[in-house]
Scaffold this active site. Structure first.
Site, short mmCIF file in Angstrom:
data_model
loop_
_atom_site.label_atom_id
_atom_site.label_comp_id
_atom_site.label_asym_id
_atom_site.label_seq_id
_atom_site.Cartn_x
_atom_site.Cartn_y
_atom_site.Cartn_z
N HIS A 65 -26.38 2.82 23.93
CA HIS A 65 -26.17 1.65 23.07
C HIS A 65 -27.37 0.70 23.24
CE1 HIS A 65 -21.50 2.18 22.81
NE2 HIS A 65 -22.19 3.19 22.30
N GLU B 109 -27.62 -2.33 24.24
CA GLU B 109 -27.65 -3.09 25.50
C GLU B 109 -28.25 -2.24 26.62
OE1 GLU B 109 -25.16 -2.61 23.46
OE2 GLU B 109 -23.69 -4.23 23.45
N ARG C 86 -27.40 15.49 5.71
CA ARG C 86 -26.30 16.34 6.21
C ARG C 86 -26.14 16.21 7.72
NH1 ARG C 86 -26.91 22.23 3.28
NH2 ARG C 86 -26.27 21.63 1.20
N SER D 243 -14.69 13.07 -10.42
CA SER D 243 -13.40 12.68 -9.84
C SER D 243 -13.57 11.52 -8.86
CB SER D 243 -12.77 13.84 -9.06
OG SER D 243 -12.35 14.84 -9.92
N1 LIG Z 1 -27.61 19.92 -8.88
C1 LIG Z 1 -26.69 19.62 -8.01
O1 LIG Z 1 -26.78 18.63 -7.28
C2 LIG Z 1 -25.47 20.51 -7.91
C3 LIG Z 1 -24.59 20.35 -6.83
C4 LIG Z 1 -23.46 21.16 -6.79
C5 LIG Z 1 -23.23 22.08 -7.80
N2 LIG Z 1 -24.11 22.19 -8.82
C6 LIG Z 1 -23.84 23.12 -9.92
O2 LIG Z 1 -22.64 22.73 -10.54
C7 LIG Z 1 -21.99 23.86 -11.06
C8 LIG Z 1 -20.56 23.84 -10.66
O3 LIG Z 1 -19.98 22.71 -11.26
P1 LIG Z 1 -18.47 22.36 -11.04
O4 LIG Z 1 -18.22 21.04 -11.65
O5 LIG Z 1 -17.63 23.52 -11.44
O6 LIG Z 1 -18.41 22.31 -9.43
P2 LIG Z 1 -17.47 21.52 -8.44
O7 LIG Z 1 -17.27 20.14 -8.92
O8 LIG Z 1 -18.03 21.69 -7.08
O9 LIG Z 1 -16.10 22.31 -8.54
C9 LIG Z 1 -15.19 22.04 -9.57
C10 LIG Z 1 -13.85 22.67 -9.28
O10 LIG Z 1 -13.32 22.13 -8.09
C11 LIG Z 1 -11.90 22.20 -8.17
N3 LIG Z 1 -11.35 20.91 -7.75
C12 LIG Z 1 -10.42 20.75 -6.79
N4 LIG Z 1 -10.16 19.47 -6.61
C13 LIG Z 1 -10.89 18.79 -7.49
C14 LIG Z 1 -11.01 17.42 -7.78
N5 LIG Z 1 -10.34 16.48 -7.08
N6 LIG Z 1 -11.85 17.05 -8.75
C15 LIG Z 1 -12.57 17.96 -9.44
N7 LIG Z 1 -12.49 19.28 -9.21
C16 LIG Z 1 -11.66 19.70 -8.24
C17 LIG Z 1 -11.56 22.52 -9.60
O11 LIG Z 1 -11.17 23.88 -9.68
P3 LIG Z 1 -9.70 24.32 -9.23
O12 LIG Z 1 -8.76 23.53 -10.10
O13 LIG Z 1 -9.70 25.77 -9.48
O14 LIG Z 1 -9.56 23.98 -7.82
C18 LIG Z 1 -12.85 22.36 -10.35
O15 LIG Z 1 -12.97 23.21 -11.44
C19 LIG Z 1 -22.76 25.06 -10.57
O16 LIG Z 1 -23.55 25.56 -11.63
C20 LIG Z 1 -23.64 24.53 -9.47
O17 LIG Z 1 -24.85 25.24 -9.39
C21 LIG Z 1 -25.22 21.43 -8.90
#
Ligand SMILES: NC(=O)c1ccc[n+]([C@@H]2O[C@H](COP(=O)([O-])OP(=O)(O)OC[C@H]3O[C@@H](n4cnc5c(N)ncnc54)[C@H](OP(=O)(O)O)[C@@H]3O)[C@@H](O)[C@H]2O)c1
Length: 357
Positions: A54, A56, A188, A296
């Protein structure tokens, strides 16, 4: 007694020094300390790493002895109980510090005022600075975590110039350059949870480890309402590299070594998912999911900070029909518009640091 000009000067210096710990001590608060006699600074110290000494202890390790006329200015009330380090109150007494100037009383109700009381009970003169001398932002994250029943949430995403978060097809889904990706690994290493949605695991099959790892135990978390994440995904196959938590609405048996939390509704972030994470000890959560999960969190005002990287990439054509925030985000109320904290260049990418109050 009011603070003297030397006290204020020392406390201001301690605040500046405390900032050295930002990004390395979380979920602890950054703390700085200055040992001084009148206008003369004798030593400076700060809390430099989570689990480390810390402020201190750091400052007092820099002097052989504490002169009787010396005061110790510290931005946050010295701790009075053992955690990863022994209590600073005991050290202050052992080292014979006779006067302590405290920037702020610890906002954690379990410790609030105890350190001050214990020092005073042992005859140490303790001054507590008036509110506002230590800038509120220094303890902002620490306070938020205490006052809300949820972890501090940092959202990170990367996108191209056309707003696309990645190509629609193809194996390589990386968007940002090397320098930005290293910065994300540093982030991370300073969190105790990384969360994505099932969409990201299905499409990218990420590892979600910090490389190199940090001092915190990093839980890798997937939100998977329908239980569609494949059992052979890299996340589930690498529990030897750190804990993996599967939050699901389905009663499927988890793969070996994967921790499971069954929830009624994965979309009930504030009522179910985040309090559950806090109970499991996740205090600083990095959300690295795709646009669905990001929206979300954003729509419910659950994001404290965001790191957004914009890469000089145009996906174009069919590929640009990949994920975007715009497609998922219908409307964002004015109250949820972010504040820009910083904009930088990192390698070839632009890096926006945003915050919400
Ligand atoms: N460039 C970047 O920073 C970055 C980062 C991450 C991903 N990506 C890209 O994003 C794409 C995927 O997108 P995505 O929107 O499908 O990924 P995601 O947001 O990681 O996953 C979405 C899925 O999570 C589940 N889920 C469970 N709880 C949820 C909640 N509270 N809110 C929203 N979803 C919830 C849902 O499926 P269920 O209902 O089946 O559970 C939903 O379809 C990929 O192409 C990836 O390469 C890019």
């Amino acid at each position: 007694m009011a603070l003297t000009a030397s006290d204020e000067q020392a406390l201001n210096l301690a605040v500046e020094i405390a900032r050295n710990g930002v990004g390395a001590v979380e979920p602890n608060p950054p703390v700085g300390a200055v040992l001084y006699a009148g206008d003369q600074t004798l030593a400076c110290g700060f809390h430099g790493a989570y689990g480390g000494a810390h402020a201190e202890r750091d400052v007092l390790s820099r002097v052989e002895s504490v002169p009787p006329a010396a005061s110790l200015a510290v931005t946050l009330e010295p701790c009075s109980s053992s955690g990863k380090q022994p209590p600073c109150v005991d050290l202050i007494l052992e080292r014979g510090v006779r006067r302590v100037v405290v920037g702020e009383v610890d906002p954690d109700p379990r410790h609030e005022g105890r350190g001050v009381q214990l020092l005073r009970a042992q005859g140490v003169e303790v001054e507590v600075a008036p509110a506002g001398l230590v800038p509120a932002e220094l303890l902002d994250e620490f306070r938020r975590c205490l006052s809300r029943r949820r972890p501090y949430v940092i959202l990170k995403w990367a996108m191209g110039l056309d707003g696309c978060w990645g190509p629609r097809h193809g194996k390589d889904t990386r968007v940002s350059g090397e320098a930005a990706r290293s910065e994300v690994h540093r982030l991370r290493a300073a969190v105790d949870g990384i969360l994505v949605g099932s969409g990201t695991v299905v499409r990218d099959d990420p590892l979600l480890t910090a490389r190199p790892p940090g001092p915190l135990v990093l839980r890798r978390i997937v939100l998977d309402a329908r239980g569609r994440v494949p059992r052979d995904c890299r996340l589930f196959q690498t529990t030897d590299q750190g804990p993996v938590l599967w939050i699901t609405g389905k009663g499927r048996k988890p793969p070996e070594g994967v921790e499971v939390q069954k929830v009624r509704d994965c979309r009930d972030l504030e009522g179910e998912v985040l309090p559950r994470l806090l109970d499991l000890g996740v205090r600083r959560l990095l959300v690295e999911g795709g646009p669905s999960v990001a929206v979300s969190f954003l729509k419910k005002g659950l994001v404290d900070r965001a790191w957004v990287f914009v890469a000089p990439v145009l996906f174009g054509g069919e590929q640009a029909r990949g994920p975007t925030l715009a497609a998922a985000l219908e409307e964002l109320p004015d109250s949820l518009r972010p504040r820009v904290e910083d904009v930088r260049r990192i390698g070839c990418d632009a890096w926006f640091k945003l915050s919400w109050s």
